[in-house]
Design a protein around this motif. Structure first.
Motif, mmCIF file in Angstrom:
data_model
loop_
_atom_site.group_PDB
_atom_site.id
_atom_site.type_symbol
_atom_site.label_atom_id
_atom_site.label_comp_id
_atom_site.label_asym_id
_atom_site.label_seq_id
_atom_site.Cartn_x
_atom_site.Cartn_y
_atom_site.Cartn_z
ATOM 1 N N HIS A 1 -8.644 -11.653 13.547
ATOM 2 C CA HIS A 1 -7.593 -11.753 12.531
ATOM 3 C C HIS A 1 -7.694 -10.320 11.539
ATOM 4 N N LEU A 2 -6.685 -9.904 11.455
ATOM 5 C CA LEU A 2 -6.383 -8.750 10.680
ATOM 6 C C LEU A 2 -6.168 -8.865 9.102
ATOM 7 N N CYS A 3 -6.951 -8.441 8.280
ATOM 8 C CA CYS A 3 -6.657 -8.290 6.920
ATOM 9 C C CYS A 3 -6.915 -6.911 6.233
ATOM 10 N N ARG A 4 -5.468 -6.455 5.809
ATOM 11 C CA ARG A 4 -5.578 -5.048 5.177
ATOM 12 C C ARG A 4 -5.812 -5.030 3.907
ATOM 13 N N CYS A 5 -6.166 -6.299 3.113
ATOM 14 C CA CYS A 5 -6.242 -5.974 1.537
ATOM 15 C C CYS A 5 -7.622 -6.323 1.194
ATOM 16 N N THR A 6 -8.570 -7.210 1.709
ATOM 17 C CA THR A 6 -9.608 -7.459 1.106
ATOM 18 C C THR A 6 -10.955 -6.682 1.608
ATOM 19 N N HIS B 1 -9.568 0.498 4.192
ATOM 20 C CA HIS B 1 -8.481 1.142 4.741
ATOM 21 C C HIS B 1 -8.918 2.729 5.081
ATOM 22 N N PHE C 1 0.770 -1.145 -0.056
ATOM 23 C CA PHE C 1 0.084 -0.235 -0.036
ATOM 24 C C PHE C 1 0.957 1.145 0.083
ATOM 25 N N TYR D 1 -12.582 -7.959 4.077
ATOM 26 C CA TYR D 1 -13.256 -8.847 4.752
ATOM 27 C C TYR D 1 -14.521 -9.538 4.241
#
Lengths: 999, 177
Positions: free
Chosen positions: B141-146, A708, A254, B148
């Motif tokens: 859980h941490l996901c930064r892309c999807t 984000h 990112f 969730y």
């Protein structure tokens, strides 16, 4: 491309949401991320000692004890690094130096101060504890506007008033527009610091070859590869002696992994100093504290408006906070949006003042959205304010100012050339298909019930494919003339055919999970009449072997528009030659050759066909048979840079990006009156990102960007104390959205292909980071009827807007003490307590003054030595949460009234943080020969301990002090002090509460 | 419980995805580092080393476990399951993995191993979950892309598919009986 064959395609893989070629390995544990790759035998591991202070001079560093540890191979300080390197390039013309490791002075919490290279990571981290650094602290400045104030602490002598750059711009005639305006509407906003925090942290393996004076670095760097020049210059080698490679897989970036480059320099130096490969994997605390951050920005934005809501001029005053050092490519965050300061609106007159300041915070760099969130939070909040102040519908104000659909390509006042779009159509689709009418009805119903419900809008232009020349807009035209022109956005792609006719694609795109390999296989398969399974894509980057340029890498949403386009051009060129070869053999004109189903055939006669592999392999096996004038088809590399990306002109017009998508967002939110929690009822995001290459990935980018942005709007902030202490060092302090917080946005698409890109595609990965924070804030403002909002919109920040300020305490009840802060703003705690000890005050008095007793009852004390009758020195090992380390403590006794009262003051300092405090103890004899003991303390902590343990400290203080006195009581009663309990070991740093720095 | 000496490496024997394995570990070595760098099972990833992100989640004797908060020596004699053990064959995917791929429930894939292990255990215990239960589970859980949602969708789809195939299996058995 002029002169290019229009190779007929009868298959269509592009535009389909096929399953990703990447996924099977990633889902089975077969990923090849940096730390999965293994290392050469003999590889050493690096750990980094970091500054606990935001601003301090380094008086001395003693590394002897660390060097003496078995398994430690080297310890390097800033002076060592400076000897072997040159300073990192700074993006403005100023007499300042930027080093990857502090030299003489630290300027932010977490700045590297020394590094240890050892046989394993555990040993290296152990040795960090043994390095003793003596600091002389300086006052710190955290807020960008404070940094500009008279008398503010200065970070760099070369940046007077902490000002790294101050430029003014004027487009059209803003003064006249403001003079003639019916109204002027203005807004002042502070955009906070945050980061997209990929789950994989930085990592690298560096090697040095002394014979060739060459470095080989494998790192999860993401580009832009203009940074390669920065690194090689710092390492004092020409670019061909810095081989920079990236692994196949990356655990997200990112933008953030651009910021690894100072650590590449450190790793390379460590490899050179030790003669071994050196590996470094950053930990999460390091990542949150000191990797990189988006900029925070203070903006005042004024608009000249007509009575019906038309904006005729904008006047920006932006103060950009780049943290402690201006690292490449900063201040790019401020200039990435320069051509787009008018957003989606037709506004002919713009005035801008851009100031870049340095503060005692982590240096900034690339981060998803890159300047967009900061600009649009001001602009789109302002559009709402205009509507409110004029009594108009906010959506109507947006509509009235949109760039007309027939005006594309449209040149904005500051110089961006908006390629294509039909903003009205996208907006209309969003309104109709997103269900705005129903949302308005829901708001009415909710409000009728007295609930806090709001609707917010945002309309933004999402730039993509950065012009490498926009950064030069920070320079004056005269400085630019001197530096030489900079522009363009070179994309490269290679298509290769092997001896059995199998097709490979190599790109310098450095994917970080977006699925580049899949899309490239689709693009090339379409050109060559193959299936994506037939195409093997390699997106690993190797500067020693690959075709690349400064713009290579994965940033500014450039893949679909630029890299996939370059792959198409390379494939087209190969196809053109293959068609010539086939035409000769099929006996048809070259225009009649069709690529289909793994064959090259005559358009009019399907039976007249050749296998693709046969034609494709010819250049290997029988080059003499190629038709005259046809080059071999073994390998084709395309370089593509759009001619539209020209350098800034003399009047500072800059076409900062090539493509411009459009996003229209709106949402309905409800705020709980009691808890001030925000519930997102519905979020609609209507996009036009040009031609969609893979619908699944496009929606994935939108959802990911939305998540984000939601984090940035509602949860995330890198928090600093007023003294520059970093307060959000764990993922329990720096809150990122989980599945509980992120709803599914309603995603809508219109497609207006870009005329400037080979595939008509535009970037799509960053738009919601730009639109969503403003949209959510506008909804909150609508719900609460307030003008000023600061992100993140946490319940604690909204509660006063709902309930007003905290009312005075009822009569007879003590008002709660406001959260105190230390002299310089450190985390401060206060408390008091009582204990009963079965010994006379005189006996306790003697114990408190006896080093041996203190050593026995202070948890973690290695030994207490007496400096004078009333001063002691101690070594203590303390652990809190994941942070365990050694500290040096100095304690003095004052206000002695033996055996009735004493005040202990002291200070502890270690690599993990610092603390201090005072404890006043009174001893009162009881009737039975015992003593009532009362204490009252004040203490502060800073450094790493504060950044990871902040939430625990207050409660922990009470427990640990109670335990200290319990141990004292037991000792006084004749027993030996018990081993500290697990809890006390966890909370042990709070023994520091007995010590305080002299005021 | 055996006493371990701090400065020595100790043999740790356990079962990994059904196969007996053995490695050497100092007492303070984390299970995550042990699995990845000693055993060579690099599918389990490390994202925060303080138990919040969930990337390192593995199953130890059926219990969901953060490998970064577990010492290697703690799995002596245990049965450990990691992402490498999910697929029925090396070139095939399980129903859950396939649903992830179908739904674009991953981008960079770095957090996926931990999420898959949690969902694998959860779906066994809760074969018919609703979205709220899945989201509750995923909150570890941490996901930064999807963002969730595709993960939620994949989990629900996989649950339904597993249920269906089990139903068919049961019906098939009944028919044969």
């Amino acid at each position: 491309m002029p002169g290019m064959l229009d190779v007929t395609r009868e298959t269509g893989w592009v535009g389909r949401a096929i399953e990703r070629v990447e996924d099977a390995a990633l889902l089975s544990g077969g990923g090849r991320y940096l730390d999965d790759l293994g290392v050469r035998p003999g590889t050493l591991h690096m750990a980094i000692l970091r500054a606990p202070h935001a601003h301090a001079d380094i008086r001395a560093i003693d590394t002897a004890a660390a060097r003496a540890v078995a398994g430690v191979v080297a310890v390097l300080t800033g002076a060592d690094v400076a000897r072997l390197t040159a300073p990192l390039v700074v993006g403005v013309k100023a007499p300042v130096e930027c080093w990857p490791m502090a030299v003489d002075r630290v300027r932010y919490v977490g700045e590297p101060v020394a590094l240890v290279v050892a046989q394993d990571r555990y040993l290296a981290e152990d040795a960090l504890d043994l390095i003793e650094v003596s600091y002389e602290t300086r006052p710190a400045v955290v807020d960008p506007l404070d940094a500009l104030a008279e008398g503010a602490p200065l970070l760099h002598d070369g940046f007077p008033r902490n000002l790294a750059s101050d430029r003014r711009f004027r487009y059209g005639d803003p003064e006249q527009a403001f003079a003639q305006a019916d109204r002027t509407v203005s807004i002042s906003v502070s955009y906070p610091r945050n980061s997209c925090t990929p789950i994989e942290t930085y990592g690298l393996v560096a090697e040095y070859d002394p014979h060739e004076d060459a470095y080989d670095v494998l790192a999860n760097f993401q580009g832009p590869f203009s940074i390669h020049a920065v690194i090689s210059r710092a390492l004092k080698v020409p670019g061909n002696r810095l081989r920079l490679r990236t692994p196949r897989d990356s655990g997200g970036s990112f933008g953030v992994k651009q910021g690894i480059f100072p650590y590449i320099v450190l790793g390379a130096v460590a490899a050179r100093a030790t003669g071994h490969p050196v590996k470094w994997i950053e930990d999460r605390l390091e990542h949150l504290m000191a990797s990189v951050s988006a900029t925070n920005r203070a903006t005042t934005l004024r608009a000249a408006v007509t009575a019906d809501g038309r904006v005729t001029a904008l006047d920006y005053d932006q103060v950009e906070d780049c943290g402690a050092h201006l690292r490449a490519p900063e201040p790019a965050t401020l200039y990435r949006m320069h051509g787009n300061l008018t957003g989606a609106y037709a506004i002919a007159n713009v005035a801008v003042r851009n100031r870049v300041v340095v503060t005692n915070k982590c240096p900034t760099g690339l981060n998803r959205g890159f300047g967009g969130p900061q600009v649009y939070f001001a602009l789109e909040r302002l559009m709402q304010r205009i509507a409110i102040e004029l009594g108009l519908d906010p959506l109507e104000v947006i509509r009235r100012n949109l760039i007309p659909a027939d005006a594309f390509p449209y040149r904005t006042a500051p110089g961006a050339l908006l390629d294509s779009g039909n903003y009205q159509a996208t907006l209309a689709k969003g309104v109709a298909e997103g269900g705005l009418a129903a949302l308005r009805a829901r708001r009415d119903a909710a409000r009728a019930e007295g609930r806090l419900y709001g609707i917010g809008f945002a309309a933004v232009v999402e730039p993509s494919v950065s012009n490498m020349g926009y950064i030069a807009t920070v320079l004056t035209p005269a400085e630019r003339r001197k530096a030489g022109p900079k522009n363009g956005a070179q994309a490269t792609a290679t298509v290769a055919i092997d001896p059995v006719g199998a097709v490979s694609v190599h790109v310098a795109s450095v994917p970080q999970g977006q699925g580049h390999r899949t899309v490239l296989a689709q693009v090339v398969a379409d050109v060559l009449g193959l299936t994506p399974r037939d195409i093997r894509v390699n997106a690993e980057m190797d500067t020693a072997k690959d075709a690349w340029s400064i713009a290579s890498g994965n940033y500014s949403s450039r893949f679909a528009a630029a890299v996939a386009g370059a792959a198409k051009i390379a494939a087209d060129r190969i196809a053109q030659r293959l068609a010539r070869i086939a035409a000769a053999q099929l006996n048809v004109p070259v225009e009649e050759v069709v690529f289909e189903g793994g064959k090259l055939r005559a358009r009019s006669n399907a039976a007249n066909a050749l296998a693709f592999s046969r034609v494709a392999a010819l250049s290997h096996w029988s080059p003499a048979q190629l038709p005259e004038g046809t080059a071999p088809t073994i390998r084709e590399t395309a370089f593509w840079t759009p001619p539209e990306l020209t350098a800034a002109d003399e009047a500072d017009h800059i076409n900062s990006s090539l493509c411009h998508g459009f996003i229209f967002d709106y949402c309905g939110i409800e705020i709980d009156r009691d808890t001030a929690e925000i519930r997102i009822d519905r979020y609609v995001t209507a996009h036009d990102c040009g031609t969609i290459l893979h619908p699944g990935m496009v929606d994935g980018q939108i959802r990911g960007g939305f998540a984000h942005a939601l984090g940035a709007a509602l949860l995330e902030e890198f928090a600093y104390g007023p003294d520059g202490s970093f307060l959000t060092g764990t993922l329990a302090d720096y809150l990122v959205p989980t599945a509980m917080e992120v709803p599914e946005p309603v995603i809508l698409h219109t497609e207006t292909p870009s005329p400037f890109t080979p595939l008509g595609a535009k970037g799509v990965g960053e738009g919601n980071c730009m639109s969503t924070p403003a949209c959510l804030a506008n909804a909150v403002a609508d719900a609460l009827g307030v003008a000023d909002l600061r992100l993140p919109l946490s319940p604690s920040s909204l509660a006063p807007l709902i309930h007003g300020a905290e009312p005075a305490a009822p009569a007879g009840i003590a008002a709660p003490t406001p959260a105190p802060s230390g002299g310089k703003g450190e985390r401060l705690m206060r408390g008091e307590g009582k204990a009963h000890v079965r010994a006379a005050p005189e006996a306790i008095w003697a114990m408190l003054l006896d080093p041996d007793t203190l050593a026995a009852i202070i948890p973690g004390a290695h030994g207490v030595s007496r400096v004078s009758d009333t001063a002691f020195r101690a070594d203590v090992t303390l652990g809190i949460g994941p942070v365990k380390g050694r500290y040096k403590a100095e304690v003095s006794l004052s206000d002695l009234e033996p055996p009735r009262a004493v005040t202990l003051r002291g200070r502890v300092e270690g690599n993990l943080g610092f603390g201090g405090g005072s404890g006043a103890i009174t001893l009162t004899p009881d009737d039975t020969g015992g003593t009532h003991l009362a204490y009252r303390y004040e203490a502060f902590v800073g450094g790493k301990v504060a950044s990871v343990g902040g939430r625990l400290l207050d409660g922990a203080a009470k427990v640990i002090i109670g335990q200290f006195f319990a141990a004292l009581a037991r000792k006084a009663a004749g027993g030996s002090a018990p081993a500290p309990s697990l809890l006390s070991r966890i909370l042990a740093p709070l023994t520091s509460l007995f010590r305080r720095r002299a005021p | 419980m055996p006493r371990l000496s701090a400065d020595q490496r100790h043999e740790v024997r356990f079962t990994l995805n059904g196969h007996p394995v053995c490695g050497r570990a100092g007492p303070r070595l984390l299970l995550s580092d042990f699995l990845r760098h000693e055993i060579g099972a690099t599918g389990t990833h490390v994202g925060c080393e303080h138990g919040v992100c969930g990337a390192c989640t593995v199953q130890v004797d059926g219990m969901l476990t953060r490998a970064c908060l577990t010492l290697a020596v703690q799995v002596e004699g245990a049965s450990v399951r990691t992402v490498e053990g999910l697929a029925p064959e090396p070139d095939r995917l399980s129903a859950l993995q396939a649903a992830f791929r179908r739904n674009h429930a991953l981008q960079c894939g770095f957090c996926s191993a931990g999420i898959l292990m949690s969902l694998d255990a959860f779906l066994k215990a809760h074969p018919e979950p609703d979205e709220a239960e899945i989201r509750d589970l995923l909150s570890g859980h941490l996901c930064r892309c999807t963002g969730y949602t595709p993960i939620v969708r994949a989990a629900l789809e996989a649950a339904a598919e597993i249920q269906n195939s089990q139903r068919e299996l049961t019906q098939g058995e009944t028919a044969h009986a």
